[in-house]
Design a protein around this motif. Structure first.
Motif, PDB file in Angstrom:
ATOM      1  N   PRO A 147       5.816   9.289 -11.150  1.00 10.67           N
ATOM      2  CA  PRO A 147       6.064  10.709 -11.429  1.00 10.67           C
ATOM      3  C   PRO A 147       5.158  11.212 -12.539  1.00 10.67           C
ATOM      4  CG  PRO A 147       7.803   9.352 -12.367  1.00 10.67           C
ATOM      5  CD  PRO A 147       6.927   8.423 -11.604  1.00 10.67           C
ATOM      6  N   VAL A 148       4.913  12.514 -12.510  1.00  7.79           N
ATOM      7  CA  VAL A 148       4.154  13.154 -13.588  1.00  7.79           C
ATOM      8  C   VAL A 148       4.844  12.888 -14.918  1.00  7.79           C
ATOM      9  CG1 VAL A 148       3.505  15.398 -14.546  1.00  7.79           C
ATOM     10  CG2 VAL A 148       3.184  14.946 -12.118  1.00  7.79           C
ATOM     11  N   GLY A 149       4.050  12.573 -15.932  1.00  7.51           N
ATOM     12  CA  GLY A 149       4.598  12.344 -17.260  1.00  7.51           C
ATOM     13  C   GLY A 149       4.979  10.906 -17.550  1.00  7.51           C
ATOM     14  N   SER A 150       4.940  10.059 -16.530  1.00 11.51           N
ATOM     15  CA  SER A 150       5.290   8.643 -16.739  1.00 11.51           C
ATOM     16  C   SER A 150       4.075   7.868 -17.232  1.00 11.51           C
ATOM     17  CB  SER A 150       5.816   8.040 -15.442  1.00 11.51           C
ATOM     18  OG  SER A 150       4.803   8.020 -14.450  1.00 11.51           O
ATOM     19  N   PRO A 151       4.292   6.689 -17.828  1.00 10.40           N
ATOM     20  CA  PRO A 151       3.151   5.882 -18.289  1.00 10.40           C
ATOM     21  C   PRO A 151       2.530   5.091 -17.142  1.00 10.40           C
ATOM     22  CG  PRO A 151       5.203   4.809 -18.831  1.00 10.40           C
ATOM     23  CD  PRO A 151       5.569   6.120 -18.218  1.00 10.40           C
ATOM     24  N   LEU A 152       1.342   4.574 -17.423  1.00 16.11           N
ATOM     25  CA  LEU A 152       0.596   3.820 -16.416  1.00 16.11           C
ATOM     26  C   LEU A 152      -0.002   2.573 -17.048  1.00 16.11           C
ATOM     27  CD1 LEU A 152      -0.852   3.679 -13.570  1.00 16.11           C
ATOM     28  CD2 LEU A 152      -2.810   4.728 -14.744  1.00 16.11           C
ATOM     29  N   LYS A 207      -0.473   7.256 -21.274  1.00 19.44           N
ATOM     30  CA  LYS A 207       0.859   7.474 -21.853  1.00 19.44           C
ATOM     31  C   LYS A 207       1.665   8.454 -21.010  1.00 19.44           C
ATOM     32  CE  LYS A 207      -0.516   6.533 -26.632  1.00 19.44           C
ATOM     33  NZ  LYS A 207      -0.646   7.081 -28.020  1.00 19.44           N
ATOM     34  N   LYS A 208       0.967   9.438 -20.431  1.00 22.18           N
ATOM     35  CA  LYS A 208       1.639  10.441 -19.606  1.00 22.18           C
ATOM     36  C   LYS A 208       0.724  10.838 -18.471  1.00 22.18           C
ATOM     37  CE  LYS A 208       4.647  12.665 -23.046  1.00 22.18           C
ATOM     38  NZ  LYS A 208       5.045  13.968 -23.662  1.00 22.18           N
ATOM     39  N   LEU A 209       1.101  10.484 -17.270  1.00 16.19           N
ATOM     40  CA  LEU A 209       0.262  10.765 -16.113  1.00 16.19           C
ATOM     41  C   LEU A 209       0.276  12.248 -15.742  1.00 16.19           C
ATOM     42  CD1 LEU A 209       1.071   7.724 -13.829  1.00 16.19           C
ATOM     43  CD2 LEU A 209      -1.173   8.312 -14.751  1.00 16.19           C
ATOM     44  N   LEU A 210      -0.868  12.716 -15.268  1.00 14.43           N
ATOM     45  CA  LEU A 210      -1.024  14.054 -14.726  1.00 14.43           C
ATOM     46  C   LEU A 210      -1.230  13.964 -13.221  1.00 14.43           C
ATOM     47  CD1 LEU A 210      -3.653  15.339 -17.330  1.00 14.43           C
ATOM     48  CD2 LEU A 210      -1.158  15.640 -17.427  1.00 14.43           C
ATOM     49  N   LEU A 211      -0.970  15.074 -12.527  1.00 16.23           N
ATOM     50  CA  LEU A 211      -1.226  15.101 -11.089  1.00 16.23           C
ATOM     51  C   LEU A 211      -2.675  14.735 -10.780  1.00 16.23           C
ATOM     52  CD1 LEU A 211       0.676  18.340  -9.976  1.00 16.23           C
ATOM     53  CD2 LEU A 211       1.272  15.970  -9.387  1.00 16.23           C
TER      54      LEU A 211
END
Lengths: 110, 112
Positions: free
Chosen positions: B14-19, B79-83
């Motif tokens: 999901p958007v906003g999750s870490p990677l 730290k926070k994924l974007l689309l």
């Protein structure tokens, strides 16, 4: 600086026909040139490389490429296409770093 | 012989999750390591490369970072994924001083 232009984002050939994928490059230093192949959802596999030895380079799966300095080209060819050749092909040039072209998707029709 | 491993093969986040994507190389020491992103019709974009432990060069400013905690381990993080981080991520290695790069199988990342 280096750049690579692959002419034709999609190429379609009949099985048994000649495959020609075009690549032109620019480089401010003597280049090393490469062709890679990518099958769907897989990494890139090295097909062949030019490293300033013979200008006609033979690679895997029957592919070859000819380095033409006067034309700044490194076109990839195969005399007779097989269905298994359907994939995306990337030309790349290494001057001070490796730069890839946008890729050409090869479709082989039966 | 040398081998390169990437995992996971597919990831939906999901958007906003870490990677965290991991890449390891076997059968060689002190390799140069690379992270690329591939978008449809746009070829490969070099994101990061490393010539040694803790040495990271960034090619494109963005939402991602890379680390090399061990000689043959290369990690891509966010730290926070974007689309816009969706894409196919490829890790590659080369021997020090040589131009040929060898690629892993890639990770397909979908950010929803």
């Amino acid at each position: 600086a280096q750049s690579v232009t692959q002419l034709g984002s999609h190429v379609s050939v009949s099985e048994g026909a000649l495959v020609l994928l075009r690549c032109n490059y620019s480089s401010s230093v003597p280049p090393y040139l490469f062709w890679y192949v990518q099958y769907p959802n897989q990494g890139l596999q090295l097909l062949l490389k030019y490293t300033s030895a013979a200008t006609l380079v033979k690679g895997i799966n029957g592919f070859e490429a000819e380095f033409k300095k006067s034309e700044t080209s490194f076109h990839l060819t195969k005399p007779s296409a097989h269905m298994s050749d359907a994939a995306e092909y990337f030309c790349a040039v290494h001057g001070n770093k490796l730069v890839f072209g946008a890729g050409t998707i090869l479709r082989v029709k039966s | 012989s040398q081998t390169i491993h990437q995992w996971p093969a597919t990831l939906v986040q999901p958007v906003g999750s870490p990677l965290s994507l991991e890449c390891t190389v076997e059968g060689t020491s002190n390799p140069n390591l690379y992270w690329y992103r591939q978008a449809a019709g746009r070829g490969l974009q070099l994101l990061f490369y490393s010539v040694g432990i803790g040495q990271i060069s960034s090619e494109v400013p963005q939402n991602l970072s890379a680390s090399r905690p061990q000689d043959r381990q290369f990690i891509l993080s966010s730290k926070k994924l974007l689309l816009s981080d969706s894409g196919f991520y490829l890790c590659a290695w080369s021997s020090n001083g040589r131009n040929i790069q060898y690629f892993g199988a890639g990770t397909r990342l979908s950010v929803l």
